[in-house]
Design a protein around this motif. Structure first.
Motif, PDB file in Angstrom:
ATOM      1  N   TYR A  32       0.558  -1.093   0.281  1.00  0.00           N
ATOM      2  CA  TYR A  32       0.079  -0.067  -0.180  1.00  0.00           C
ATOM      3  C   TYR A  32       1.052   1.441   0.449  1.00  0.00           C
ATOM      4  CZ  TYR A  32      -3.540  -3.137   1.405  1.00  0.00           C
ATOM      5  OH  TYR A  32      -4.209  -4.952   1.819  1.00  0.00           O
ATOM      6  N   PRO A  44       3.231   4.267  -1.772  1.00  0.00           N
ATOM      7  CA  PRO A  44       3.431   4.231  -3.037  1.00  0.00           C
ATOM      8  C   PRO A  44       5.435   4.537  -3.116  1.00  0.00           C
ATOM      9  CG  PRO A  44       1.973   5.788  -2.087  1.00  0.00           C
ATOM     10  CD  PRO A  44       2.855   4.980  -0.621  1.00  0.00           C
ATOM     11  N   SER A  71      -1.686   9.431  -5.401  1.00  0.00           N
ATOM     12  CA  SER A  71      -1.883   9.954  -3.936  1.00  0.00           C
ATOM     13  C   SER A  71      -1.320  11.494  -4.273  1.00  0.00           C
ATOM     14  CB  SER A  71      -1.717   9.070  -2.639  1.00  0.00           C
ATOM     15  OG  SER A  71      -0.411   9.129  -2.492  1.00  0.00           O
ATOM     16  N   CYS A  72      -1.918  12.190  -3.000  1.00  0.00           N
ATOM     17  CA  CYS A  72      -1.711  13.340  -2.463  1.00  0.00           C
ATOM     18  C   CYS A  72      -1.523  12.998  -0.362  1.00  0.00           C
ATOM     19  CB  CYS A  72      -2.623  14.902  -2.457  1.00  0.00           C
ATOM     20  SG  CYS A  72      -2.318  16.308  -1.839  1.00  0.00           S
ATOM     21  N   PHE A  73       0.321  12.726  -0.432  1.00  0.00           N
ATOM     22  CA  PHE A  73      -0.060  13.226   1.175  1.00  0.00           C
ATOM     23  C   PHE A  73      -0.590  13.526   1.970  1.00  0.00           C
ATOM     24  CE2 PHE A  73       3.198  11.015  -1.563  1.00  0.00           C
ATOM     25  CZ  PHE A  73       2.853   9.629  -0.393  1.00  0.00           C
ATOM     26  N   GLY A  74      -1.551  13.624   3.348  1.00  0.00           N
ATOM     27  CA  GLY A  74      -2.447  14.252   3.870  1.00  0.00           C
ATOM     28  C   GLY A  74      -3.537  14.172   3.255  1.00  0.00           C
ATOM     29  N   ALA A  75      -4.201  13.476   1.773  1.00  0.00           N
ATOM     30  CA  ALA A  75      -5.601  14.027   1.628  1.00  0.00           C
ATOM     31  C   ALA A  75      -5.975  13.015   1.255  1.00  0.00           C
ATOM     32  CB  ALA A  75      -6.077  14.994   0.226  1.00  0.00           C
ATOM     33  N   GLY A  76      -5.178  11.961   0.288  1.00  0.00           N
ATOM     34  CA  GLY A  76      -5.805  10.575   0.796  1.00  0.00           C
ATOM     35  C   GLY A  76      -5.027  10.510  -0.946  1.00  0.00           C
ATOM     36  N   GLU A  77      -5.733   9.208  -1.622  1.00  0.00           N
ATOM     37  CA  GLU A  77      -5.491   7.976  -2.958  1.00  0.00           C
ATOM     38  C   GLU A  77      -6.695   8.319  -3.761  1.00  0.00           C
ATOM     39  OE1 GLU A  77      -2.219   5.272  -3.017  1.00  0.00           O
ATOM     40  OE2 GLU A  77      -3.464   4.364  -2.089  1.00  0.00           O
ATOM     41  N   ARG A 137       1.127   4.343  -6.938  1.00  0.00           N
ATOM     42  CA  ARG A 137       1.275   2.890  -6.896  1.00  0.00           C
ATOM     43  C   ARG A 137       0.728   2.171  -8.185  1.00  0.00           C
ATOM     44  NH1 ARG A 137      -2.305  -0.142  -3.512  1.00  0.00           N
ATOM     45  NH2 ARG A 137      -4.096   1.508  -3.155  1.00  0.00           N
ATOM     46  N   LYS A 150     -10.040   1.995  -3.987  1.00  0.00           N
ATOM     47  CA  LYS A 150      -9.282   2.049  -3.132  1.00  0.00           C
ATOM     48  C   LYS A 150      -7.745   1.546  -3.386  1.00  0.00           C
ATOM     49  CE  LYS A 150     -12.211   5.275  -1.453  1.00  0.00           C
ATOM     50  NZ  LYS A 150     -11.203   6.459  -0.521  1.00  0.00           N
ATOM     51  N   CYS A 151      -8.193  -0.062  -3.246  1.00  0.00           N
ATOM     52  CA  CYS A 151      -6.303  -0.654  -3.634  1.00  0.00           C
ATOM     53  C   CYS A 151      -6.119  -0.444  -4.522  1.00  0.00           C
ATOM     54  CB  CYS A 151      -6.798  -1.823  -2.358  1.00  0.00           C
ATOM     55  SG  CYS A 151      -7.730  -2.757  -3.547  1.00  0.00           S
TER      56      CYS A 151
END
Lengths: 367, 278
Positions: free
Chosen positions: B5, B7, B49-55, B96, B243-244
């Motif tokens: 999971y 990235p 993904s934007c780190f802090g917001a999600g994927e 990912r 999601k995954c």
């Protein structure tokens, strides 16, 4: 493999010996459901220390063992935003050597189902957060002698004394002793640790009889054989049953959280300032946003469609995709449902419809 | 080894403003070895993904024939895409992938290929369009039928002009009624309607690749079947919520078919075997 007899009142000693052998021991224990004096105790699996009281072999636990392999929520990695750069930190995959003691046959049978989803058997992607926990976990199972009214393991090819997935299996006999069966190498290690408490070869006949006697107490009996072929007939996807029976579902997701084989999860960032964790946590196919597209389109737009997906997942998708059981008959989804939606009602309807084709024709208005 | 999971980090090398709410990123891996060795095939997707917001899940919008960087194109809609929209050149995102199956472009060699797309559904087609144009000799006529709600909502305007200028591409563009401007030189009408009544492709030795919202896929397939196309000539790419991307999170399934593993590319005949739940 080895069989033996263990005295039930030596279970405390079993916990002592396993703890001394550096196992983290998980066992069912009573804990108050609510704060305050009127609270009723419920059984849950949690870590146990020497001397703690437990209720191994007593009743059924409200929650299963899923959280010890697939936690409700867990960090996948840490991130830190540093201007235009990002630094990622891996989480540890070093999990403690664990024994889960007193797990019921339905719950231990569910482990291979979860493994089929999370391990590399599924499309080659290995979720090590699951598989590395599983490598470190030994299952000591305990036959049911008092199944309750919601139990239906015998309708899905299991039994109150099944040892599928077990490393070391115990069955309580009418004389109060435990018949112990070592099933795997991991189970042999447990037997070696508790060797001083084991005697003789056990009583295989009495163990067999105990299993039969427990199975006879199960009243919720369904024929699950016709379900897979019935679901595989695409024409039945529009059957009127789905809407009629599913109408009362509230979409609360309780069934999915209590289910030993439900595996759906979400991935979100838990952010604090410029850093945080990306976290995987339990989600439910019963929630209305679960399949909602960014465009507003929702592939399972109404609640009965979401329930239909769950039933299909249990009896068809798990079999088709993962080659494993999606339902182990633990009965938790029945006990936990706030509106008494009963999966075995669907099972009965399907068996009925399969036996009498066209008995209830598809709803012509269904699209 | 990080878990599945986690990235890989990528740097945004270039930002293109496609429409007021749609951007393209050109991305390169920060790990030089990965940047050197990264491979994908047309039709595949990734988790960005934007780190802090999600994927979020988008296709890889560039062609595997064009090395050096990959591209994604997204519309700001939810939490993650709004956060990504705020990023600029030099910023870091996570990636990912690649995940999923691919367009069967070898099967199309020697055939006419028609691409039909609507709105933000052009990016998945754009990957395979450039892939075919970079192998132009292997294919016969290549046509692109693309529409959006309005002129402002057309993505890849520059590339549309480029395709129009080529004599080996037949570019058909349309906007929904009311979405046209005074100087609009394309059609006005919904994509399936323009396809059936104005473009009227000949089914002989032709495959059609359709991408768009589920309702558009449905109407376009129906229009093409009325024109005489058979199911094995029709291909689409589905974009269920994911999601995954790994067949584990349980979200993108249509019955026993996982879009992330078994798709996203499907033939019409395969779609017909699925429960009507996409």
């Amino acid at each position: 493999m080895r069989t033996a007899t263990l005295q039930k009142n030596d279970l405390d000693r079993v916990i002592d010996l396993l703890s001394q052998a550096d196992y983290r021991v998980i066992a069912p224990q009573n804990q108050p459901r609510l704060d305050g004096p009127d609270s009723i105790d419920v059984a849950v699996f949690k870590e146990i220390q020497s001397g703690d009281s437990h209720n191994i072999g007593e009743g059924l636990s409200t929650t299963g063992i899923k959280p010890f392999l697939f936690p409700k929520d867990e960090p996948l990695f840490a991130y830190e935003n540093r201007g235009k750069k990002v630094v990622l930190t891996e989480v540890s995959l070093d999990f403690p050597k664990t024994v889960i003691l007193g797990v019921r046959p339905c719950d231990v049978a569910s482990v291979s189902s979860l493994d089929a989803v999370f391990s590399d058997k599924n499309a080659g992607f290995n979720d090590e957060l699951f598989t590395k926990r599983l490598e470190k976990t030994t299952f000591v199972s305990y036959s049911c002698t008092e199944p309750d009214v919601s139990c239906f393991c015998t309708s899905v090819g299991l039994a109150p004394d099944s040892d599928k997935g077990s490393d070391l299996h115990m069955t309580e006999l009418p004389d109060g002793t435990l018949h112990v069966e070592v099933k795997t190498k991991a189970g042999e290690k447990i037997a070696a640790v508790i060797d001083a408490l084991l005697s003789g070869d056990g009583d295989a006949v009495a163990r067999q009889q105990a299993g039969v006697a427990a199975a006879e107490k199960i009243t919720r009996l369904r024929d699950s054989a016709p379900i897979l072929p019935w679901l595989q007939d695409l024409g039945n996807f529009g059957d009127e049953m789905w809407q009629r029976l599913g109408e009362k579902c509230l979409g609360c997701g309780a069934c999915t959280f209590e289910c030993p084989t439900c595996h759906c999860f979400d991935i979100v960032d838990e952010n604090s300032g410029n850093k945080g964790y990306r976290v995987k946590f339990w989600d439910s196919c019963q929630f209305d946003h679960f399949t909602l597209h960014a465009s507003g389109h929702n592939t399972r737009n109404s609640q009965f469609e979401r329930y239909r997906n769950r039933f299909n997942c249990k009896f068809k998708i798990y079999e088709d995709v993962f080659g494993e059981k999606g339902c182990v008959g633990c009965g938790r989804c029945i006990r936990g449902c706030p509106v008494n939606l009963d999966i075995t009602e669907y099972m009965a309807e399907v068996a009925h419809k399969a036996a009498i084709p066209n008995a209830m024709s598809a709803d012509p208005d269904f699209e | 080894m990080p878990n599945i999971y986690q990235p890989n980090l990528m740097t945004i090398k270039k930002v293109i403003n496609e429409t007021p709410d749609t951007k393209t990123f050109h991305l390169v891996f920060q790990d030089e070895e990965l940047q050197e060795n990264f491979e994908f095939e047309t039709g595949q997707f990734g988790e960005y993904s934007c780190f802090g917001a999600g994927e979020s899940t988008f296709c890889i919008a560039s062609s595997p024939t064009r090395k050096g960087h990959i591209e994604c194109c997204f519309r700001k809609t939810g939490k993650v895409t709004n956060a990504l929209f705020e990023l600029s050149e030099g910023d870091t995102i996570g990636f990912r992938g690649p995940f999923g199956n691919t367009f069967p472009i070898e099967e199309w060699e020697g055939k006419n290929v028609i691409f039909v797309g609507g709105g933000i559904a052009l990016p998945p087609l754009r990957s395979v369009i450039w892939n075919l144009l970079d192998l132009r000799d292997k294919y016969k006529d290549i046509s692109i039928v693309y529409g959006a709600r309005s002129v402002a909502d057309l993505v890849y305007k520059q590339e549309i002009a480029e395709w129009e200028a080529r004599d080996d591409v037949n570019m058909v563009k349309t906007v929904d009624p009311g979405g046209e401007t005074d100087d609009w030189d394309g059609y006005v009408g919904f994509v399936p309607h323009i396809l059936e009544n104005d473009f009227k492709p000949d089914p002989e030795n032709t495959v059609v690749v359709v991408c768009g919202p589920p309702i558009m896929i449905k109407f376009t397939f129906e229009a093409l079947e009325r024109l005489g196309f058979k199911q094995d000539q029709l291909i689409t790419t589905l974009e269920n919520r994911m999601k995954c991307g790994l067949g584990k999170c349980g979200r993108c399934n249509i019955g026993s078919t996982y879009v992330c593993i078994d798709g996203p590319v499907f033939k019409a005949a395969e779609i017909d075997l699925l429960p009507p739940e996409y």
